[in-house]
Design a protein around this motif. Structure first.
Motif, PDB file in Angstrom:
ATOM      1  N   SER A   7       8.772  71.875  -5.466  1.00  0.00           N
ATOM      2  CA  SER A   7      10.059  71.214  -5.637  1.00  0.00           C
ATOM      3  C   SER A   7      10.527  70.601  -4.331  1.00  0.00           C
ATOM      4  O   SER A   7      11.008  69.482  -4.289  1.00  0.00           O
ATOM      5  CB  SER A   7      11.074  72.219  -6.168  1.00  0.00           C
ATOM      6  N   THR A   8      10.413  71.330  -3.238  1.00  0.00           N
ATOM      7  CA  THR A   8      10.831  70.830  -1.935  1.00  0.00           C
ATOM      8  C   THR A   8       9.965  69.656  -1.507  1.00  0.00           C
ATOM      9  O   THR A   8      10.473  68.657  -1.001  1.00  0.00           O
ATOM     10  CB  THR A   8      10.753  71.956  -0.884  1.00  0.00           C
ATOM     11  N   ARG A  12      11.267  65.824  -0.856  1.00  0.00           N
ATOM     12  CA  ARG A  12      11.017  65.117   0.399  1.00  0.00           C
ATOM     13  C   ARG A  12      10.299  63.800   0.152  1.00  0.00           C
ATOM     14  O   ARG A  12      10.611  62.795   0.779  1.00  0.00           O
ATOM     15  CB  ARG A  12      10.196  65.984   1.346  1.00  0.00           C
ATOM     16  N   THR A  13       9.359  63.818  -0.746  1.00  0.00           N
ATOM     17  CA  THR A  13       8.626  62.594  -1.060  1.00  0.00           C
ATOM     18  C   THR A  13       9.564  61.541  -1.631  1.00  0.00           C
ATOM     19  O   THR A  13       9.508  60.379  -1.225  1.00  0.00           O
ATOM     20  CB  THR A  13       7.493  62.896  -2.072  1.00  0.00           C
ATOM     21  N   VAL A  14      10.425  61.938  -2.536  1.00  0.00           N
ATOM     22  CA  VAL A  14      11.388  61.000  -3.121  1.00  0.00           C
ATOM     23  C   VAL A  14      12.334  60.477  -2.048  1.00  0.00           C
ATOM     24  O   VAL A  14      12.621  59.275  -1.987  1.00  0.00           O
ATOM     25  CB  VAL A  14      12.171  61.663  -4.278  1.00  0.00           C
ATOM     26  N   ALA A  15      12.791  61.339  -1.164  1.00  0.00           N
ATOM     27  CA  ALA A  15      13.699  60.922  -0.093  1.00  0.00           C
ATOM     28  C   ALA A  15      13.030  59.918   0.837  1.00  0.00           C
ATOM     29  O   ALA A  15      13.640  58.904   1.218  1.00  0.00           O
ATOM     30  CB  ALA A  15      14.175  62.133   0.692  1.00  0.00           C
ATOM     31  N   VAL A  16      11.780  60.169   1.185  1.00  0.00           N
ATOM     32  CA  VAL A  16      11.044  59.242   2.054  1.00  0.00           C
ATOM     33  C   VAL A  16      10.857  57.899   1.355  1.00  0.00           C
ATOM     34  O   VAL A  16      11.034  56.839   1.963  1.00  0.00           O
ATOM     35  CB  VAL A  16       9.686  59.846   2.482  1.00  0.00           C
ATOM     36  N   LEU A  17      10.514  57.924   0.078  1.00  0.00           N
ATOM     37  CA  LEU A  17      10.339  56.673  -0.671  1.00  0.00           C
ATOM     38  C   LEU A  17      11.640  55.873  -0.745  1.00  0.00           C
ATOM     39  O   LEU A  17      11.630  54.641  -0.601  1.00  0.00           O
ATOM     40  CB  LEU A  17       9.814  56.965  -2.073  1.00  0.00           C
ATOM     41  N   VAL A  18      12.766  56.549  -0.943  1.00  0.00           N
ATOM     42  CA  VAL A  18      14.062  55.860  -1.003  1.00  0.00           C
ATOM     43  C   VAL A  18      14.391  55.236   0.342  1.00  0.00           C
ATOM     44  O   VAL A  18      14.836  54.081   0.413  1.00  0.00           O
ATOM     45  CB  VAL A  18      15.175  56.830  -1.467  1.00  0.00           C
TER      46      VAL A  18
END
Length: 75
Positions: A7-8, A12-18
């Motif tokens: 989950s973490t 993090r992956t989604v945050a980096v992509l955004v």
């Protein structure tokens, strides 16, 4: 424990992509010289924000424009 790490990592992956998406949009707005000049009209600010939000789609043909009118002060 294992699901927590996944989950973490996913978050993090989604945050980096955004962040990368928005940086590409910021680069597109800069290339279109949207940050030059001092006239901060409703339409210009809206166009800059939408261009940043659209991100990489700017490079595949999206050219968002906002047309708006801010309320005028009463006399």
């Amino acid at each position: 424990m294992r699901t927590r790490r996944a989950s973490t990592t996913g978050s993090r992956t989604v945050a980096v992509l955004v962040v990368v998406w928005l940086l590409i949009g910021l680069a597109a707005a800069a290339q279109r010289n949207y940050f030059s000049g001092s006239d901060a009209t409703c339409a210009k600010v809206g166009t800059v924000l939408v261009t940043i939000a659209v991100g990489p789609l700017n490079y595949v043909g999206a050219n968002p424009k906002i047309d708006c009118e801010a309320p005028q002060p009463s006399r």
